[in-house]
Motif scaffolding. Structure first.
Motif, PDB file in Angstrom:
ATOM      1  N   PHE A 172       0.864  -1.179   0.000  1.00  0.00           N
ATOM      2  CA  PHE A 172       0.000   0.000   0.000  1.00  0.00           C
ATOM      3  C   PHE A 172       0.900   1.228   0.000  1.00  0.00           C
ATOM      4  N   SER A 173       1.174   1.739  -1.197  1.00  0.00           N
ATOM      5  CA  SER A 173       2.037   2.911  -1.348  1.00  0.00           C
ATOM      6  C   SER A 173       1.327   3.863  -2.303  1.00  0.00           C
ATOM      7  N   PRO A 174       0.448   4.722  -1.781  1.00  0.00           N
ATOM      8  CA  PRO A 174      -0.467   5.487  -2.638  1.00  0.00           C
ATOM      9  C   PRO A 174       0.190   6.410  -3.641  1.00  0.00           C
ATOM     10  N   GLY A 175       1.354   6.983  -3.296  1.00  0.00           N
ATOM     11  CA  GLY A 175       2.052   7.841  -4.243  1.00  0.00           C
ATOM     12  C   GLY A 175       1.485   9.234  -4.369  1.00  0.00           C
ATOM     13  N   THR A 176       0.581   9.587  -3.474  1.00  0.00           N
ATOM     14  CA  THR A 176       0.005  10.933  -3.462  1.00  0.00           C
ATOM     15  C   THR A 176      -0.648  11.145  -2.103  1.00  0.00           C
ATOM     16  N   SER A 177      -1.166  12.340  -1.865  1.00  0.00           N
ATOM     17  CA  SER A 177      -1.710  12.622  -0.538  1.00  0.00           C
ATOM     18  C   SER A 177      -3.107  12.036  -0.376  1.00  0.00           C
ATOM     19  N   SER A 178      -3.639  12.154   0.840  1.00  0.00           N
ATOM     20  CA  SER A 178      -4.814  11.404   1.255  1.00  0.00           C
ATOM     21  C   SER A 178      -6.072  12.245   1.374  1.00  0.00           C
ATOM     22  N   PHE A 179      -5.963  13.544   1.128  1.00  0.00           N
ATOM     23  CA  PHE A 179      -7.027  14.448   1.559  1.00  0.00           C
ATOM     24  C   PHE A 179      -8.317  14.317   0.754  1.00  0.00           C
ATOM     25  N   ASP A 180      -8.311  13.527  -0.324  1.00  0.00           N
ATOM     26  CA  ASP A 180      -9.561  13.310  -1.045  1.00  0.00           C
ATOM     27  C   ASP A 180     -10.503  12.388  -0.278  1.00  0.00           C
ATOM     28  N   MET A 181      -9.929  11.523   0.603  1.00  0.00           N
ATOM     29  CA  MET A 181     -10.741  10.516   1.289  1.00  0.00           C
ATOM     30  C   MET A 181     -10.489  10.435   2.796  1.00  0.00           C
ATOM     31  N   PHE A 182      -9.364  10.988   3.264  1.00  0.00           N
ATOM     32  CA  PHE A 182      -8.966  10.789   4.654  1.00  0.00           C
ATOM     33  C   PHE A 182      -8.512  12.100   5.285  1.00  0.00           C
ATOM     34  N   LYS A 183      -8.367  12.109   6.614  1.00  0.00           N
ATOM     35  CA  LYS A 183      -7.893  13.299   7.313  1.00  0.00           C
ATOM     36  C   LYS A 183      -6.442  13.595   6.951  1.00  0.00           C
ATOM     37  N   ASN A 184      -5.634  12.542   6.852  1.00  0.00           N
ATOM     38  CA  ASN A 184      -4.209  12.664   6.556  1.00  0.00           C
ATOM     39  C   ASN A 184      -3.658  11.274   6.271  1.00  0.00           C
ATOM     40  N   TYR A 185      -2.348  11.188   6.001  1.00  0.00           N
ATOM     41  CA  TYR A 185      -1.768   9.885   5.656  1.00  0.00           C
ATOM     42  C   TYR A 185      -1.866   8.892   6.811  1.00  0.00           C
ATOM     43  N   ALA A 186      -1.796   9.388   8.076  1.00  0.00           N
ATOM     44  CA  ALA A 186      -1.870   8.497   9.236  1.00  0.00           C
ATOM     45  C   ALA A 186      -3.262   7.885   9.356  1.00  0.00           C
ATOM     46  N   ASP A 187      -4.300   8.698   9.154  1.00  0.00           N
ATOM     47  CA  ASP A 187      -5.672   8.192   9.156  1.00  0.00           C
ATOM     48  C   ASP A 187      -5.836   7.142   8.058  1.00  0.00           C
ATOM     49  N   ARG A 188      -5.303   7.427   6.890  1.00  0.00           N
ATOM     50  CA  ARG A 188      -5.360   6.481   5.771  1.00  0.00           C
ATOM     51  C   ARG A 188      -4.653   5.169   6.139  1.00  0.00           C
ATOM     52  N   GLY A 189      -3.450   5.295   6.707  1.00  0.00           N
ATOM     53  CA  GLY A 189      -2.693   4.098   7.079  1.00  0.00           C
ATOM     54  C   GLY A 189      -3.349   3.307   8.191  1.00  0.00           C
ATOM     55  N   ASN A 190      -3.937   4.007   9.147  1.00  0.00           N
ATOM     56  CA  ASN A 190      -4.607   3.314  10.252  1.00  0.00           C
ATOM     57  C   ASN A 190      -5.832   2.541   9.762  1.00  0.00           C
ATOM     58  N   GLN A 191      -6.587   3.156   8.840  1.00  0.00           N
ATOM     59  CA  GLN A 191      -7.739   2.449   8.284  1.00  0.00           C
ATOM     60  C   GLN A 191      -7.294   1.246   7.458  1.00  0.00           C
ATOM     61  N   PHE A 192      -6.203   1.408   6.721  1.00  0.00           N
ATOM     62  CA  PHE A 192      -5.674   0.281   5.952  1.00  0.00           C
ATOM     63  C   PHE A 192      -5.251  -0.846   6.891  1.00  0.00           C
ATOM     64  N   ARG A 193      -4.536  -0.504   7.956  1.00  0.00           N
ATOM     65  CA  ARG A 193      -4.087  -1.521   8.910  1.00  0.00           C
ATOM     66  C   ARG A 193      -5.266  -2.294   9.491  1.00  0.00           C
ATOM     67  N   ALA A 194      -6.310  -1.568   9.879  1.00  0.00           N
ATOM     68  CA  ALA A 194      -7.486  -2.218  10.462  1.00  0.00           C
ATOM     69  C   ALA A 194      -8.142  -3.177   9.478  1.00  0.00           C
ATOM     70  N   LEU A 195      -8.232  -2.763   8.197  1.00  0.00           N
ATOM     71  CA  LEU A 195      -8.824  -3.647   7.180  1.00  0.00           C
ATOM     72  C   LEU A 195      -7.973  -4.891   6.953  1.00  0.00           C
ATOM     73  N   VAL A 196      -6.657  -4.726   6.970  1.00  0.00           N
ATOM     74  CA  VAL A 196      -5.765  -5.884   6.766  1.00  0.00           C
ATOM     75  C   VAL A 196      -5.839  -6.828   7.962  1.00  0.00           C
ATOM     76  N   GLN A 197      -5.878  -6.267   9.176  1.00  0.00           N
ATOM     77  CA  GLN A 197      -5.966  -7.108  10.361  1.00  0.00           C
ATOM     78  C   GLN A 197      -7.271  -7.894  10.383  1.00  0.00           C
ATOM     79  N   ALA A 198      -8.297  -7.369   9.747  1.00  0.00           N
ATOM     80  CA  ALA A 198      -9.618  -8.044   9.726  1.00  0.00           C
ATOM     81  C   ALA A 198      -9.725  -9.113   8.651  1.00  0.00           C
ATOM     82  N   LEU A 199      -8.728  -9.216   7.758  1.00  0.00           N
ATOM     83  CA  LEU A 199      -8.793 -10.215   6.710  1.00  0.00           C
ATOM     84  C   LEU A 199      -8.756 -11.628   7.303  1.00  0.00           C
ATOM     85  N   PRO A 200      -9.543 -12.559   6.750  1.00  0.00           N
ATOM     86  CA  PRO A 200      -9.488 -13.944   7.243  1.00  0.00           C
ATOM     87  C   PRO A 200      -8.157 -14.594   6.885  1.00  0.00           C
ATOM     88  N   SER A 201      -7.614 -15.384   7.769  1.00  0.00           N
ATOM     89  CA  SER A 201      -6.335 -16.056   7.525  1.00  0.00           C
ATOM     90  C   SER A 201      -6.497 -17.169   6.496  1.00  0.00           C
TER      91      SER A 201
END
Length: 445
Positions: free
Chosen positions: A416-445
């Motif tokens: 997950f390397s977006p290559g641009t900023s996050s402000f179209d969908m998220f508060k900032n890159y950290a918010d974007r990364g935190n949401q990504f982390r949560a979605l990945v952690q929720a993936l079934p093994s």
């Protein structure tokens, strides 16, 4: 600007972290401070109340005719996050009221030398590495500036420090006058912030100002691959990509003028870009007279911050990596060069005016497939779809994770390397990364 602010009326433009810190610093100096911001008042209500209780007035939701804009001010302080081209700033420029940036304000009050670290990518990691290394070696420092907290929030500590370590952005450097680094670090230059600057040249002109006030007694630690103008300061050069710098990388080992210094495998960092961050840090220590034996233990211990090629987990044999801090194409390039396995790349976000054509060959060579998302999704898809499979997740990060999960095979890396900023969908890159982390952690093994 007058070094005494007592009883002066000062407008601080911007109620963000830097503006708030500047206002508190000036209030401490007995100035009469007003923070001016165009944000809606309800969004700043807590800050208005908290600062008001301290005696600092905050005026939000400004319109051009607001009386606060036309009152008497002796000085104006500009926060780095505010583009000088916006009407709020232009109003005060036209009134010819003396204006400086928050960085310059704090510099005027700083009681110790400064290490200034700039570059398109790698600033925060290098700033943290320098802070950790110097303190471990008995050189008292704190990190501030663009990394947060703001320089103005930490400058009162400077009388007890040996040196202040600053992450410095182009936005901060735009408005400097006398700001001076005893040691400057130039990590490298690549396309970014074209939503603020009219051209790459304009961005470069702002960034190169870090060297402007250096003298022959100072040091510049610079990326060998960047062709910089003649500098007054003494130079130490580095590069992980070509062999001619003072610091170089050979077979995964950092060398200094031919001497073996540090293997990347001994650290918690990965990739050639992080090798350069380590080289720059070692260069800072070297010019301060530290030995490599002193410097290496804290560098081996350092662990990278979240959202910077952060390994999250392995799912069905595929490793998921969060590089949400990758906010320009150069960061995507460096992240891809760090991987030797097939990559499923998730990219896209706010349209900052970048051209992704130059990445096409690398993406085609390193990636099994790509998932695009955000404001730029359609544009990136159009550029890359003739070279490899591209799936479009639209404005949904959840959909992007689902598509990448479906595409990934055992032994792959989902990057997950977006290559641009996050402000179209998220508060900032950290918010974007935190949401990504949560979605990945929720993936079934």
């Amino acid at each position: 600007m007058n070094s005494s602010y007592a009883n002066k009326s000062i407008a601080v433009l911007g109620a963000g972290e830097s503006g708030e810190a500047a206002a508190r610093l000036l209030h401490q100096e007995k100035a009469m401070v007003t923070i001016l911001d165009t944000a809606e008042e309800n969004k700043l209500r807590k800050k208005i109340d908290a600062l008001g209780a301290e005696g600092i007035r905050v005026i939000a939701d400004l319109a051009a005719e607001h009386e606060s804009l036309h009152g008497h001010y002796d000085y104006v302080i500009l926060s780095p996050g505010i583009d000088p081209a916006v009407p709020l700033v232009q109003h005060f420029i036209k009134r010819r009221i003396e204006m400086i940036g928050e960085l310059e304000l704090a510099f005027e009050m700083c009681k110790c030398p400064i290490i200034g670290i700039t570059g398109t990518n790698g600033k925060t990691t290098t700033t943290q590495l320098v802070e950790k290394m110097l303190n471990a070696c008995g050189v008292k420092t704190v990190a501030s500036g663009n990394i947060g907290p703001a320089f103005s929030a930490k400058v009162n500590e400077s009388s007890h420090l040996d040196v202040m370590t600053l992450e410095v952005s182009s936005f901060q450097l735009e408005s400097i006058r006398r700001f001076h680094c005893q040691t400057s670090v130039w990590l490298g230059f690549a396309a970014d912030h074209l939503d603020r600057y009219r051209s790459m040249d304009e961005y470069y002109v702002a960034k190169i100002r870090i060297f402007e006030n250096q003298t022959e007694d100072d040091w510049a630690i610079v990326n060998y691959r960047d062709k910089l103008p003649a500098l007054k300061a003494k130079k130490i050069t580095f590069s992980a990509y070509v062999p001619d710098g003072d610091f170089s990388l050979r077979e995964g080992v950092i060398h200094f003028r031919g001497e073996r210094v540090l293997a990347m495998s001994e650290t918690n960092l990965r990739g050639s870009h992080n090798a350069e961050n380590l080289m720059a840090t070692l260069g800072v220590g070297f010019v301060r007279g530290l030995s490599f034996a002193q410097m290496l233990p804290p560098l081996r211990e350092y662990k990278p911050l979240p959202h910077r090629c952060e390994i999250l987990r392995t799912v069905n044999g595929a490793e998921w990596v969060n590089d949400s801090k990758g906010t320009n194409p150069d960061s995507v390039e460096k992240a891809l060069h760090s991987e030797t396995r097939p990559v499923v790349l998730i990219a896209g976000g706010k349209d900052k005016g970048f051209e992704y054509d130059l990445l096409t060959d690398l993406v085609a060579a390193r990636c099994r497939s790509v998932v695009v998302m955000g404001e730029m999704a359609d544009r990136i898809e159009a550029i890359w779809k003739s070279r490899l499979p591209v799936a479009n997740a639209g404005r949904s990060l959840e959909k992007a994770v689902e598509l990448a999960h479906a595409a990934a095979q055992p032994g792959d890396v989902v990057l997950f390397s977006p290559g641009t900023s996050s402000f179209d969908m998220f508060k900032n890159y950290a918010d974007r990364g935190n949401q990504f982390r949560a979605l990945v952690q929720a993936l079934p093994s």
